[in-house]
Design a protein around this motif. Structure first.
Motif, PDB file in Angstrom:
ATOM      1  N   LEU A   1      -4.837   2.367   5.356  1.00 46.58           N
ATOM      2  CA  LEU A   1      -4.966   2.041   6.712  1.00 46.58           C
ATOM      3  C   LEU A   1      -4.009   0.955   7.045  1.00 46.58           C
ATOM      4  CD1 LEU A   1      -8.949   1.954   7.214  1.00 46.58           C
ATOM      5  CD2 LEU A   1      -7.299   3.580   7.832  1.00 46.58           C
ATOM      6  N   THR A   2      -3.230   0.072   6.186  1.00 47.10           N
ATOM      7  CA  THR A   2      -2.440  -0.688   6.193  1.00 47.10           C
ATOM      8  C   THR A   2      -1.241  -0.479   5.518  1.00 47.10           C
ATOM      9  OG1 THR A   2      -3.496  -2.454   4.609  1.00 47.10           O
ATOM     10  CG2 THR A   2      -4.104  -2.347   6.889  1.00 47.10           C
ATOM     11  N   GLN A   3      -0.180  -1.212   5.799  1.00 47.83           N
ATOM     12  CA  GLN A   3       1.026  -1.177   4.667  1.00 47.83           C
ATOM     13  C   GLN A   3       1.096  -2.264   3.898  1.00 47.83           C
ATOM     14  OE1 GLN A   3       3.438   1.130   5.036  1.00 47.83           O
ATOM     15  NE2 GLN A   3       2.332   2.216   6.581  1.00 47.83           N
ATOM     16  N   GLU A   4       0.283  -3.334   4.032  1.00 50.92           N
ATOM     17  CA  GLU A   4       0.257  -4.329   2.903  1.00 50.92           C
ATOM     18  C   GLU A   4      -1.102  -5.099   3.222  1.00 50.92           C
ATOM     19  OE1 GLU A   4       3.743  -6.555   3.760  1.00 50.92           O
ATOM     20  OE2 GLU A   4       2.761  -8.179   4.935  1.00 50.92           O
ATOM     21  N   HIS A   5      -1.513  -5.573   1.977  1.00 54.09           N
ATOM     22  CA  HIS A   5      -2.864  -6.518   2.063  1.00 54.09           C
ATOM     23  C   HIS A   5      -2.515  -7.907   1.450  1.00 54.09           C
ATOM     24  CE1 HIS A   5      -7.001  -7.171   1.746  1.00 54.09           C
ATOM     25  NE2 HIS A   5      -6.941  -7.095   0.607  1.00 54.09           N
TER      26      HIS A   5
ATOM     27  N   GLN B   1      -1.616   9.095   6.440  1.00 54.42           N
ATOM     28  CA  GLN B   1      -2.756   8.054   5.892  1.00 54.42           C
ATOM     29  C   GLN B   1      -4.130   8.257   6.474  1.00 54.42           C
ATOM     30  OE1 GLN B   1      -0.573   4.464   7.486  1.00 54.42           O
ATOM     31  NE2 GLN B   1      -0.356   3.863   5.386  1.00 54.42           N
TER      32      GLN B   1
ATOM     33  N   PRO C   1       1.553   7.647   9.486  1.00 55.00           N
ATOM     34  CA  PRO C   1       0.135   7.314   9.977  1.00 55.00           C
ATOM     35  C   PRO C   1      -0.844   8.704  10.038  1.00 55.00           C
ATOM     36  CG  PRO C   1       1.804   6.198  11.273  1.00 55.00           C
ATOM     37  CD  PRO C   1       2.767   7.143  10.456  1.00 55.00           C
TER      38      PRO C   1
ATOM     39  N   ASP D   1       0.908  -1.335   0.008  1.00 56.90           N
ATOM     40  CA  ASP D   1       0.226  -0.045   0.002  1.00 56.90           C
ATOM     41  C   ASP D   1       0.735   1.172   0.271  1.00 56.90           C
ATOM     42  OD1 ASP D   1      -2.446  -1.404   0.112  1.00 56.90           O
ATOM     43  OD2 ASP D   1      -2.174  -1.799   2.195  1.00 56.90           O
TER      44      ASP D   1
ATOM     45  N   GLY E   1      -8.557   0.893   2.161  1.00 60.84           N
ATOM     46  CA  GLY E   1      -7.702  -0.075   2.586  1.00 60.84           C
ATOM     47  C   GLY E   1      -6.282   0.105   2.561  1.00 60.84           C
TER      48      GLY E   1
END
Length: 317
Positions: free
Chosen positions: A86-90, A24, A21, A16, A83
């Motif tokens: 909100l996250t660094q990876e998915h 983000q 933060p 992502d 999404g």
């Protein structure tokens, strides 16, 4: 993660946006608002065209299809984008990645063809005004809209047929916030020449041919408008297609810059930023452009929304 035989990747890791933060959260809030407004705009246009008999004409019929497509498109892409903030990876399964890719390609190709159909409709309305009712009856408009959807989904099926046959046995990290063709082709460990050829040929058919149809239609439209003797007549003729032209320029410029720019200008981080333009900003701007430029749509929206609100009786025109 790989399957038990260790030969093929069974899930991918989507990287992502690498931001702080606080940024983000700010971006998440911004794009959430844009997402909700886009849903509202396009839903209002679809319902207004459906509920207003005076808008049951080919021009607005195609606009309704475009707005419905945008609704579907942002529901495929934007939740994944939100999404990503909100996250660094998915992690996404192989089947989930292929499904996401299928609908993304299908809707993008459908929009290309639908914009060309809308340009052809404006060409007939301006260049052949007396013959327009016979050349573009509602039955013809229905067939053209159905052909746009059918060609888009068929093209996506053909692309996916070749991409899904590739093996992914190396890295499973995609530096992108959703599954797209280029990142997947870069990860494959099998011969990808056939898949790249099919992707290139279908891109010519589904992007370049509609673009040529749009350019040809507007070349004829401009030539016709310039022959109108009065400035008022020229302005009236151009105003009927100005909104569509603006949408075409925004959509094709962002799409071509993303997929047709030189490799030297290509980086995944920059590509993710550009992708936001045509996955979020374009669907957000399209309804606003059409509503601001078209009096009939504005009046119908006012009747659909404001006339059903008790407080609207106190709002002057």
């Amino acid at each position: 993660m790989r399957n038990l035989s260790g030969d093929h990747t069974v899930e991918f890791v989507l990287v992502d946006f690498p931001t702080s933060p606080p940024l983000q959260l700010l971006l998440f809030a911004l794009f959430l608002v844009i997402f909700l407004l886009t849903l509202l705009e396009n839903a209002l246009i679809v319902s207004t065209i459906w509920l207003t008999p005076s808008l049951h004409r080919p021009m607005f019929f195609f606009l309704g299809h475009l707005s419905f497509l945008e609704l579907w498109y942002i529901n495929v892409t934007v939740p994944r984008l939100l999404g990503a903030f909100l996250t660094q990876e998915h992690r996404v399964s192989y089947v989930g990645c292929m499904t996401q890719l299928y609908f993304f390609i299908a809707l993008a190709c459908t929009e290309c063809v639908l914009l060309a159909v809308m340009a052809y409709d404006r060409y007939l309305a301006i260049c052949e005004p007396l013959r327009y009712p016979s050349l573009m009856p509602f039955s013809m408009a229905t067939r053209l809209a159905a052909s746009s959807w059918g060609s888009g989904f068929f093209s996506s099926m053909m692309k996916l047929l070749f991409i899904s046959r590739l093996s992914y046995c190396g890295s499973n990290i995609i530096n992108y916030f959703f599954c797209d063709i280029s990142p997947l082709l870069n990860l494959t460990c099998s011969n990808k020449e056939q898949a790249e050829l099919v992707d290139f040929l279908l891109a010519l058919v589904m992007i370049l041919l509609p673009l040529m149809a749009v350019v040809s239609s507007y070349a004829a439209i401009i030539a016709t408008i310039l022959r109108i003797p009065t400035a008022q007549g020229r302005h009236k003729a151009f105003s009927t297609c100005a909104s569509h032209l603006a949408v075409v320029v925004i959509y094709y410029s962002s799409t071509l810059f993303t997929y047709a720019r030189p490799r030297a200008m290509y980086t995944f981080n920059h590509n993710k930023v550009i992708s936001v333009l045509y996955t979020v900003i374009v669907p957000f701007l399209n309804p606003a452009i059409y509503c601001l430029r078209n009096k009939e749509v504005k009046d119908a929206l006012r009747k659909t929304v404001l006339d059903r609100c008790p407080c609207s009786r106190d709002i002057p025109d």
